[in-house]
Write a protein that holds these residues in place. Structure first.
Motif, PDB file in Angstrom:
ATOM      1  N   UNK A 108     109.520  97.397  23.427  1.00  0.00           N
ATOM      2  CA  UNK A 108     109.018  97.538  22.049  1.00  0.00           C
ATOM      3  C   UNK A 108     108.308  96.276  21.548  1.00  0.00           C
ATOM      4  N   UNK A 109     107.809  95.472  22.492  1.00  0.00           N
ATOM      5  CA  UNK A 109     107.035  94.291  22.094  1.00  0.00           C
ATOM      6  C   UNK A 109     105.604  94.421  22.610  1.00  0.00           C
ATOM      7  N   UNK A 110     104.649  94.204  21.714  1.00  0.00           N
ATOM      8  CA  UNK A 110     103.253  94.130  22.162  1.00  0.00           C
ATOM      9  C   UNK A 110     102.925  92.671  22.457  1.00  0.00           C
ATOM     10  N   UNK A 111     102.391  92.443  23.644  1.00  0.00           N
ATOM     11  CA  UNK A 111     102.042  91.085  24.074  1.00  0.00           C
ATOM     12  C   UNK A 111     100.525  90.952  24.072  1.00  0.00           C
ATOM     13  N   UNK A 112     100.031  89.967  23.341  1.00  0.00           N
ATOM     14  CA  UNK A 112      98.587  89.712  23.308  1.00  0.00           C
ATOM     15  C   UNK A 112      98.285  88.430  24.072  1.00  0.00           C
ATOM     16  N   UNK A 113      97.726  88.549  25.277  1.00  0.00           N
ATOM     17  CA  UNK A 113      97.385  87.334  26.036  1.00  0.00           C
ATOM     18  C   UNK A 113      96.002  86.818  25.633  1.00  0.00           C
ATOM     19  N   UNK A 114      95.841  85.517  25.620  1.00  0.00           N
ATOM     20  CA  UNK A 114      94.502  84.972  25.372  1.00  0.00           C
ATOM     21  C   UNK A 114      94.289  83.720  26.224  1.00  0.00           C
ATOM     22  N   UNK A 115      93.055  83.590  26.673  1.00  0.00           N
ATOM     23  CA  UNK A 115      92.672  82.504  27.572  1.00  0.00           C
ATOM     24  C   UNK A 115      92.655  81.175  26.813  1.00  0.00           C
ATOM     25  N   UNK A 116      93.132  80.113  27.465  1.00  0.00           N
ATOM     26  CA  UNK A 116      93.105  78.776  26.834  1.00  0.00           C
ATOM     27  C   UNK A 116      92.495  77.756  27.802  1.00  0.00           C
ATOM     28  N   UNK A 117      91.964  76.659  27.251  1.00  0.00           N
ATOM     29  CA  UNK A 117      91.393  75.626  28.118  1.00  0.00           C
ATOM     30  C   UNK A 117      92.477  74.705  28.690  1.00  0.00           C
ATOM     31  N   UNK A 118      92.725  74.819  29.983  1.00  0.00           N
ATOM     32  CA  UNK A 118      93.733  73.991  30.666  1.00  0.00           C
ATOM     33  C   UNK A 118      93.336  73.960  32.134  1.00  0.00           C
ATOM     34  N   UNK A 119      93.739  72.915  32.851  1.00  0.00           N
ATOM     35  CA  UNK A 119      93.253  72.776  34.230  1.00  0.00           C
ATOM     36  C   UNK A 119      94.062  73.606  35.227  1.00  0.00           C
ATOM     37  N   UNK A 120      94.048  74.908  35.004  1.00  0.00           N
ATOM     38  CA  UNK A 120      94.674  75.879  35.904  1.00  0.00           C
ATOM     39  C   UNK A 120      93.648  76.977  36.157  1.00  0.00           C
ATOM     40  N   UNK A 121      93.967  77.933  37.056  1.00  0.00           N
ATOM     41  CA  UNK A 121      92.950  78.912  37.471  1.00  0.00           C
ATOM     42  C   UNK A 121      92.531  79.861  36.346  1.00  0.00           C
ATOM     43  N   UNK A 123      94.509  80.272  32.861  1.00  0.00           N
ATOM     44  CA  UNK A 123      95.689  80.111  32.005  1.00  0.00           C
ATOM     45  C   UNK A 123      95.633  80.982  30.751  1.00  0.00           C
ATOM     46  N   UNK A 124      96.726  81.680  30.486  1.00  0.00           N
ATOM     47  CA  UNK A 124      96.854  82.496  29.283  1.00  0.00           C
ATOM     48  C   UNK A 124      98.002  81.952  28.436  1.00  0.00           C
ATOM     49  N   UNK A 125      97.920  82.159  27.137  1.00  0.00           N
ATOM     50  CA  UNK A 125      99.068  81.961  26.256  1.00  0.00           C
ATOM     51  C   UNK A 125      99.238  83.268  25.489  1.00  0.00           C
ATOM     52  N   UNK A 126     100.331  83.389  24.722  1.00  0.00           N
ATOM     53  CA  UNK A 126     100.690  84.717  24.230  1.00  0.00           C
ATOM     54  C   UNK A 126     101.048  84.758  22.743  1.00  0.00           C
ATOM     55  N   UNK A 127     100.706  85.912  22.140  1.00  0.00           N
ATOM     56  CA  UNK A 127     101.256  86.274  20.829  1.00  0.00           C
ATOM     57  C   UNK A 127     102.103  87.527  21.033  1.00  0.00           C
ATOM     58  N   UNK A 128     103.306  87.540  20.440  1.00  0.00           N
ATOM     59  CA  UNK A 128     104.248  88.656  20.568  1.00  0.00           C
ATOM     60  C   UNK A 128     104.363  89.351  19.223  1.00  0.00           C
TER      61      UNK A 128
END
Ligand SMILES: [Zn+2]
Ligand SMILES: [Zn+2]
Length: 252
Positions: A108-121, A123-128
């Motif tokens: 019952x959780x919607x996860x919104x991933x979004x791309x961020x600038x970081x030195x990985x292939x 990288x996503x961070x999330x809003x729940x």
């Protein structure tokens, strides 16, 4: 919804986000035994996890993911770039690919991933979002983008990286290349960058703000607290997620 941290910093990270029926782990940079020990502090067991979301492949976020997922048969969600780093470490039926700005519903959780600038292939961070509250968890970000600000609109709570004090980093003992990496546009957010982000998000509407991923060499909790409190004002709305203790449950 409520959330907690099992530990936050370059030695290992893991967050928990829980609704009525769903229990998500975000990142796992600890060994299986360490995760079990740290989850016990929050009266949880690894068997209770619905899914593990992975932000990126750096070891402080991913070193424990495959073993935990395999041992307890837990689905793993991450971007193609992140999954490509660990594809051979666990069965493919356990993995689901995430795309920036394409929300997924887990329990019952919607996860919104979004791309961020970081030195990985990739990288996503999330809003729940549990349809009552919105929580953002953001660490390992080199600088604040317009895309991030848009993704973090209308939050009730935010856990934000406050990695380093710029002066301590410059004057500290890190080798030059590491200083450049941390400071760079694909490195980590400084205290000032974190606070500036906070100011752009209507901080009076945030019931809970957590500073996270503090450097143990280039930062001090007192500095972070002073800077954040100048914006947040009320002590009960602010906390720091630490490397050893993490952060106890925060109720939204
Ligand atoms: Zn990290
Ligand atoms: Zn990282």
């Amino acid at each position: 919804m409520r959330f907690a941290s099992l530990g936050s910093g370059s030695e290992g990270n893991a967050w928990l986000v829980e609704s009525k029926t769903t229990r998500l782990m975000v990142d796992c940079g600890f060994s299986v035994n360490e995760v079990i020990r740290r989850m016990a502090r929050l009266e949880l067991q690894a068997e209770d996890l619905t899914a593990i979301l992975v932000t990126h492949e750096h070891s402080d976020h991913m070193s424990g993911v495959a073993r935990l997922a395999k041992r307890f048969n837990i689905p793993v969600y991450a971007s193609f770039g992140t999954l490509s780093f660990c594809r051979d470490d666990f069965p493919s039926q356990l993995s689901t690919e995430l795309f920036s700005d394409s929300p997924v519903v887990i329990g019952d959780i919607q996860v919104n991933p979004f791309l961020v600038p970081h030195d990985a292939r990739e990288p996503l961070q999330f809003v729940f979002d549990d349809h009552r509250h919105r929580l953002g968890i953001v660490t390992d970000v080199g600088h604040v983008t317009q895309h991030m600000l848009a993704s973090l609109s209308h939050l009730d709570a935010l856990a934000i990286e406050s990695n380093h004090d710029e002066q301590m980093l410059v004057q500290g003992r890190y080798p030059q290349h590491l200083k450049a990496r941390v400071k760079g546009e694909f490195g980590h957010l400084s205290n000032d960058q974190a606070v500036s982000l906070l100011q752009q998000l209507n901080p009076e509407q945030l019931t809970n703000v957590v500073a996270a991923h503090l450097s143990q060499h280039n930062n001090k909790p007192e500095i972070v607290e002073e800077l954040f409190m100048a914006v947040i004002k009320e002590k009960k709305r602010f906390a720091i997620a630490t490397q050893e203790e993490g952060l106890d449950w925060v109720m939204l």
